[in-house]
Motif scaffolding. Structure first.
Motif, PDB file in Angstrom:
ATOM      1  N   PRO A   1       0.827  -1.213   0.000  1.00 30.81           N
ATOM      2  CA  PRO A   1       0.000   0.000   0.000  1.00 30.81           C
ATOM      3  C   PRO A   1       0.854   1.252   0.000  1.00 30.81           C
ATOM      4  O   PRO A   1       1.917   1.299   0.618  1.00 30.81           O
ATOM      5  CB  PRO A   1      -0.804  -0.123   1.306  1.00 30.81           C
ATOM      6  N   TYR A   2       0.378   2.262  -0.726  1.00 30.94           N
ATOM      7  CA  TYR A   2       1.088   3.534  -0.796  1.00 30.94           C
ATOM      8  C   TYR A   2       0.104   4.649  -0.463  1.00 30.94           C
ATOM      9  O   TYR A   2      -0.931   4.798  -1.107  1.00 30.94           O
ATOM     10  CB  TYR A   2       1.662   3.753  -2.202  1.00 30.94           C
ATOM     11  N   GLU A   3       0.418   5.427   0.553  1.00 31.93           N
ATOM     12  CA  GLU A   3      -0.414   6.556   0.942  1.00 31.93           C
ATOM     13  C   GLU A   3       0.025   7.791   0.148  1.00 31.93           C
ATOM     14  O   GLU A   3       1.166   8.226   0.267  1.00 31.93           O
ATOM     15  CB  GLU A   3      -0.303   6.816   2.442  1.00 31.93           C
ATOM     16  N   TYR A   4      -0.902   8.323  -0.644  1.00 34.28           N
ATOM     17  CA  TYR A   4      -0.559   9.422  -1.534  1.00 34.28           C
ATOM     18  C   TYR A   4      -1.322  10.691  -1.164  1.00 34.28           C
ATOM     19  O   TYR A   4      -2.316  10.662  -0.419  1.00 34.28           O
ATOM     20  CB  TYR A   4      -0.857   9.054  -2.984  1.00 34.28           C
ATOM     21  N   ALA A   5      -0.847  11.810  -1.708  1.00 33.55           N
ATOM     22  CA  ALA A   5      -1.536  13.096  -1.600  1.00 33.55           C
ATOM     23  C   ALA A   5      -1.498  13.727  -2.985  1.00 33.55           C
ATOM     24  O   ALA A   5      -0.479  14.281  -3.404  1.00 33.55           O
ATOM     25  CB  ALA A   5      -0.857  13.990  -0.568  1.00 33.55           C
ATOM     26  N   CYS A   6      -2.613  13.619  -3.725  1.00 33.99           N
ATOM     27  CA  CYS A   6      -2.669  14.072  -5.117  1.00 33.99           C
ATOM     28  C   CYS A   6      -3.978  14.794  -5.395  1.00 33.99           C
ATOM     29  O   CYS A   6      -5.032  14.441  -4.844  1.00 33.99           O
ATOM     30  CB  CYS A   6      -2.551  12.883  -6.079  1.00 33.99           C
ATOM     31  N   TRP A   7      -3.906  15.769  -6.293  1.00 32.10           N
ATOM     32  CA  TRP A   7      -5.122  16.436  -6.765  1.00 32.10           C
ATOM     33  C   TRP A   7      -5.742  15.608  -7.885  1.00 32.10           C
ATOM     34  O   TRP A   7      -5.065  15.273  -8.856  1.00 32.10           O
ATOM     35  CB  TRP A   7      -4.790  17.826  -7.293  1.00 32.10           C
ATOM     36  N   PRO A   8      -7.032  15.251  -7.774  1.00 32.60           N
ATOM     37  CA  PRO A   8      -7.675  14.433  -8.817  1.00 32.60           C
ATOM     38  C   PRO A   8      -7.808  15.146 -10.151  1.00 32.60           C
ATOM     39  O   PRO A   8      -7.886  14.502 -11.190  1.00 32.60           O
ATOM     40  CB  PRO A   8      -9.061  14.133  -8.223  1.00 32.60           C
ATOM     41  N   SER A   9      -7.837  16.488 -10.145  1.00 27.67           N
ATOM     42  CA  SER A   9      -7.972  17.226 -11.395  1.00 27.67           C
ATOM     43  C   SER A   9      -7.333  18.600 -11.256  1.00 27.67           C
ATOM     44  O   SER A   9      -7.139  19.111 -10.146  1.00 27.67           O
ATOM     45  CB  SER A   9      -9.447  17.391 -11.788  1.00 27.67           C
ATOM     46  N   ARG A  10      -7.028  19.218 -12.389  1.00 30.92           N
ATOM     47  CA  ARG A  10      -6.463  20.555 -12.408  1.00 30.92           C
ATOM     48  C   ARG A  10      -7.469  21.563 -11.871  1.00 30.92           C
ATOM     49  O   ARG A  10      -7.106  22.518 -11.171  1.00 30.92           O
ATOM     50  CB  ARG A  10      -6.073  20.922 -13.843  1.00 30.92           C
ATOM     51  N   GLU A  11      -8.750  21.347 -12.164  1.00 25.38           N
ATOM     52  CA  GLU A  11      -9.790  22.264 -11.713  1.00 25.38           C
ATOM     53  C   GLU A  11      -9.892  22.276 -10.201  1.00 25.38           C
ATOM     54  O   GLU A  11     -10.037  23.330  -9.584  1.00 25.38           O
ATOM     55  CB  GLU A  11     -11.136  21.863 -12.338  1.00 25.38           C
ATOM     56  N   GLU A  12      -9.815  21.092  -9.591  1.00 24.03           N
ATOM     57  CA  GLU A  12      -9.911  21.040  -8.136  1.00 24.03           C
ATOM     58  C   GLU A  12      -8.695  21.697  -7.483  1.00 24.03           C
ATOM     59  O   GLU A  12      -8.812  22.372  -6.465  1.00 24.03           O
ATOM     60  CB  GLU A  12     -10.031  19.593  -7.662  1.00 24.03           C
ATOM     61  N   ARG A  13      -7.532  21.510  -8.090  1.00 32.47           N
ATOM     62  CA  ARG A  13      -6.331  22.167  -7.569  1.00 32.47           C
ATOM     63  C   ARG A  13      -6.489  23.691  -7.638  1.00 32.47           C
ATOM     64  O   ARG A  13      -6.142  24.415  -6.700  1.00 32.47           O
ATOM     65  CB  ARG A  13      -5.105  21.743  -8.381  1.00 32.47           C
ATOM     66  N   ALA A  14      -6.989  24.190  -8.778  1.00 31.21           N
ATOM     67  CA  ALA A  14      -7.100  25.624  -8.986  1.00 31.21           C
ATOM     68  C   ALA A  14      -8.142  26.259  -8.075  1.00 31.21           C
ATOM     69  O   ALA A  14      -7.996  27.415  -7.655  1.00 31.21           O
ATOM     70  CB  ALA A  14      -7.442  25.918 -10.444  1.00 31.21           C
ATOM     71  N   SER A  15      -9.214  25.535  -7.749  1.00 36.89           N
ATOM     72  CA  SER A  15     -10.296  26.092  -6.938  1.00 36.89           C
ATOM     73  C   SER A  15     -10.015  26.019  -5.446  1.00 36.89           C
ATOM     74  O   SER A  15     -10.713  26.653  -4.651  1.00 36.89           O
ATOM     75  CB  SER A  15     -11.606  25.358  -7.242  1.00 36.89           C
ATOM     76  N   ALA A  16      -9.002  25.263  -5.043  1.00 33.59           N
ATOM     77  CA  ALA A  16      -8.681  25.119  -3.627  1.00 33.59           C
ATOM     78  C   ALA A  16      -7.969  26.367  -3.108  1.00 33.59           C
ATOM     79  O   ALA A  16      -7.413  27.162  -3.868  1.00 33.59           O
ATOM     80  CB  ALA A  16      -7.804  23.894  -3.411  1.00 33.59           C
TER      81      ALA A  16
ATOM     82  N   GLU B   1      -5.060  28.634  -1.422  1.00 36.55           N
ATOM     83  CA  GLU B   1      -3.645  28.632  -1.783  1.00 36.55           C
ATOM     84  C   GLU B   1      -2.828  27.704  -0.909  1.00 36.55           C
ATOM     85  O   GLU B   1      -1.888  27.058  -1.374  1.00 36.55           O
ATOM     86  CB  GLU B   1      -3.098  30.062  -1.700  1.00 36.55           C
ATOM     87  N   ASP B   2      -3.168  27.614   0.373  1.00 33.68           N
ATOM     88  CA  ASP B   2      -2.405  26.774   1.299  1.00 33.68           C
ATOM     89  C   ASP B   2      -3.033  25.410   1.528  1.00 33.68           C
ATOM     90  O   ASP B   2      -2.623  24.664   2.421  1.00 33.68           O
ATOM     91  CB  ASP B   2      -2.240  27.490   2.642  1.00 33.68           C
ATOM     92  N   ALA B   3      -4.049  25.058   0.707  1.00 31.53           N
ATOM     93  CA  ALA B   3      -4.731  23.772   0.873  1.00 31.53           C
ATOM     94  C   ALA B   3      -3.814  22.615   0.486  1.00 31.53           C
ATOM     95  O   ALA B   3      -3.020  22.719  -0.450  1.00 31.53           O
ATOM     96  CB  ALA B   3      -5.997  23.734   0.024  1.00 31.53           C
ATOM     97  N   GLU B   4      -3.922  21.518   1.218  1.00 26.42           N
ATOM     98  CA  GLU B   4      -3.140  20.327   0.911  1.00 26.42           C
ATOM     99  C   GLU B   4      -3.930  19.406  -0.015  1.00 26.42           C
ATOM    100  O   GLU B   4      -5.158  19.369   0.009  1.00 26.42           O
ATOM    101  CB  GLU B   4      -2.769  19.591   2.198  1.00 26.42           C
ATOM    102  N   ALA B   5      -3.225  18.653  -0.836  1.00 23.46           N
ATOM    103  CA  ALA B   5      -3.870  17.739  -1.777  1.00 23.46           C
ATOM    104  C   ALA B   5      -4.609  16.633  -1.022  1.00 23.46           C
ATOM    105  O   ALA B   5      -4.164  16.195   0.046  1.00 23.46           O
ATOM    106  CB  ALA B   5      -2.833  17.127  -2.697  1.00 23.46           C
ATOM    107  N   PRO B   6      -5.738  16.170  -1.562  1.00 24.86           N
ATOM    108  CA  PRO B   6      -6.481  15.068  -0.934  1.00 24.86           C
ATOM    109  C   PRO B   6      -5.620  13.819  -0.830  1.00 24.86           C
ATOM    110  O   PRO B   6      -4.771  13.553  -1.685  1.00 24.86           O
ATOM    111  CB  PRO B   6      -7.659  14.844  -1.899  1.00 24.86           C
ATOM    112  N   THR B   7      -5.845  13.052   0.212  1.00 23.97           N
ATOM    113  CA  THR B   7      -5.049  11.847   0.457  1.00 23.97           C
ATOM    114  C   THR B   7      -5.861  10.588   0.168  1.00 23.97           C
ATOM    115  O   THR B   7      -7.079  10.608   0.091  1.00 23.97           O
ATOM    116  CB  THR B   7      -4.534  11.804   1.896  1.00 23.97           C
ATOM    117  N   GLY B   8      -5.158   9.490   0.001  1.00 23.78           N
ATOM    118  CA  GLY B   8      -5.767   8.188  -0.229  1.00 23.78           C
ATOM    119  C   GLY B   8      -4.715   7.108  -0.161  1.00 23.78           C
ATOM    120  O   GLY B   8      -3.543   7.394   0.108  1.00 23.78           O
ATOM    121  N   THR B   9      -5.130   5.882  -0.407  1.00 24.32           N
ATOM    122  CA  THR B   9      -4.201   4.749  -0.374  1.00 24.32           C
ATOM    123  C   THR B   9      -4.340   3.934  -1.644  1.00 24.32           C
ATOM    124  O   THR B   9      -5.445   3.502  -1.988  1.00 24.32           O
ATOM    125  CB  THR B   9      -4.454   3.848   0.849  1.00 24.32           C
ATOM    126  N   ALA B  10      -3.237   3.727  -2.337  1.00 21.98           N
ATOM    127  CA  ALA B  10      -3.207   2.864  -3.516  1.00 21.98           C
ATOM    128  C   ALA B  10      -2.683   1.492  -3.105  1.00 21.98           C
ATOM    129  O   ALA B  10      -1.825   1.392  -2.214  1.00 21.98           O
ATOM    130  CB  ALA B  10      -2.311   3.472  -4.592  1.00 21.98           C
TER     131      ALA B  10
END
Length: 401
Positions: A128-143, A145-154
């Motif tokens: 398992p790998y715990e990641y922090a990634c933005w699912p889309s460019r739009e979600e990154r842009a609308s967040a 400025e200091d927001a952290e990327a959503p997390t999950g586990t692959a």
């Protein structure tokens, strides 16, 4: 009849700085000869969101049941892209090759329209790998400025290595998406993002055709250095032994040597068999012709200057100015196991302590004696793949044989 020519490595740092100006970073490299058709500067319409909903991408816990992820990873590309301005679609992708003899499992990472790129090997493990990634460019842009990327586990982890076996970085994988939150294998605009499985023959084919080749075999004639042969990791080759021929190659590993079979694109051209011995010697035999003795290409490195470059993702880079036995000089920068060219030209020794360089981009430079009693070189370069460089390099004493 095709004319013989010597392949050259072209730098386009200034161009990529212009391309990326709106992305908040000066990063990118030129594209050396890849042995493939197509241009890394051409892009198709991008896709911003990974397949499935945002929740599905963030909560990917299980690999798809229809295709084994260990197999699917080599069946396409993993792509992320967005529009950076009028007629400028930025592209970022991973290409994972099937395992081959000698080379192993090779990867290519092409970022910012193949202007930033990495080569090496990889391994996929069920960890398992715990990641922090933005699912889309739009979600990154609308967040914020200091927001952290959503997390999950692959469910899977991809580990990346350079060709010497040194670990470079790791990221997550679930069979459909690569979760790239790496610091060492990244490119401005493509960091902390979800890269989606993509058909290599689809709308982004032009981008994939621009993949920059890594020369896994680089030979020149023993009696004639203009007789050259390069085999790229892409499965393509460039044959300049007699006339210019391009095509594809296959390999067979033996106990004492590796045999490469060259098949030209044009059936009117001549194929060849190349035997590379474990001791580095080689023989090139054209179909129906006489064998040509070959050796590893390149002049002998005589001495060099080196120093610290700018920090990248918290790591210090190394800038090197190398001097070769044929009077040529090459400047490069090394980061995370990848060496990227900066400049090239000629050099000469005026005396034991003074060296004079004439470089294509930096111009004429003469070394001076530094505080440590060693010659130093002040290297100034504008518009490189890591921005403007202004570094002082110190002479590296050759090791005693």
């Amino acid at each position: 009849m095709k004319s013989k020519r010597i392949a050259t490595i072209l730098l386009s740092g200034a161009m990529v700085i212009s391309l990326l100006a709106g992305c908040g970073n000066n990063a990118g490299t030129g594209s050396p000869e890849s042995g493939q058709s197509g241009s890394g500067e051409e892009t198709s319409q991008q896709r911003e969101e990974p397949s499935g909903s945002t929740e599905e991408s963030q909560e990917s816990q299980e690999a798809p049941a229809d295709v084994d992820p260990m197999e699917k990873i080599t069946q396409g590309r993993y792509f992320y892209g967005y529009n950076a301005g009028p007629e400028l679609d930025m592209s970022y992708y991973f290409h994972f090759y099937e395992e081959q003899p000698v080379l192993g499992k090779v990867f290519y990472a092409g970022f910012a329209i193949n202007q930033i790129y990495f080569h090496g090997t990889y391994e996929v493990t069920e960890e398992p790998y715990e990641y922090a990634c933005w699912p889309s460019r739009e979600e990154r842009a609308s967040a914020a400025e200091d927001a952290e990327a959503p997390t999950g586990t692959a469910p899977y982890t991809i580990t990346f290595y350079d060709f010497d076996g040194n670990e470079l970085d790791k990221c997550g994988f679930d069979g459909e998406n690569v979760y790239n939150d790496m610091e060492n294998i990244t490119g401005v605009g493509g960091e902390d993002a979800v890269y989606q499985f993509d058909d290599p023959e689809g709308e982004n084919k032009d981008v994939y055709d621009g993949e920059v080749g890594y020369a896994v075999v680089d030979l020149e004639g023993v009696d004639d250095a203009t007789c050259q042969l390069r085999l790229w990791h892409t499965g393509r080759y460039q044959d300049l032994v007699d006339m210019e021929i391009e095509g594809t190659w296959t390999m067979e590993q033996g106990t004492d040597a590796t045999t490469y079979t060259l098949t030209p694109d044009d059936d009117t051209d001549t194929g060849a068999v190349v035997v590379v011995n474990n001791d580095g010697t080689a023989a090139y035999t054209p179909d129906g012709g006489v064998a040509v003795e070959m050796k590893q290409a390149g002049a002998v490195l005589q001495s060099s200057f080196a120093g610290e470059g700018p920090e990248v993702s918290g790591a210090v880079t190394t800038v090197t100015l190398e001097m070769y036995s044929d009077g040529t000089a090459k400047a490069s920068i090394s980061a995370f196991g990848t060496v990227m060219p900066l400049d090239e030209g000629t050099w000469e020794a005026e005396n034991q302590y003074t060296f004079k360089f004439n470089l294509a981009a930096a111009g004429e430079i003469t070394s001076e004696l530094g505080e440590a009693g060693l010659p130093t070189v002040h290297l100034v370069l504008a518009g490189t793949q890591l921005g403007d460089l202004d570094v002082v390099l110190t002479y590296v004493m050759p090791e005693a044989e």
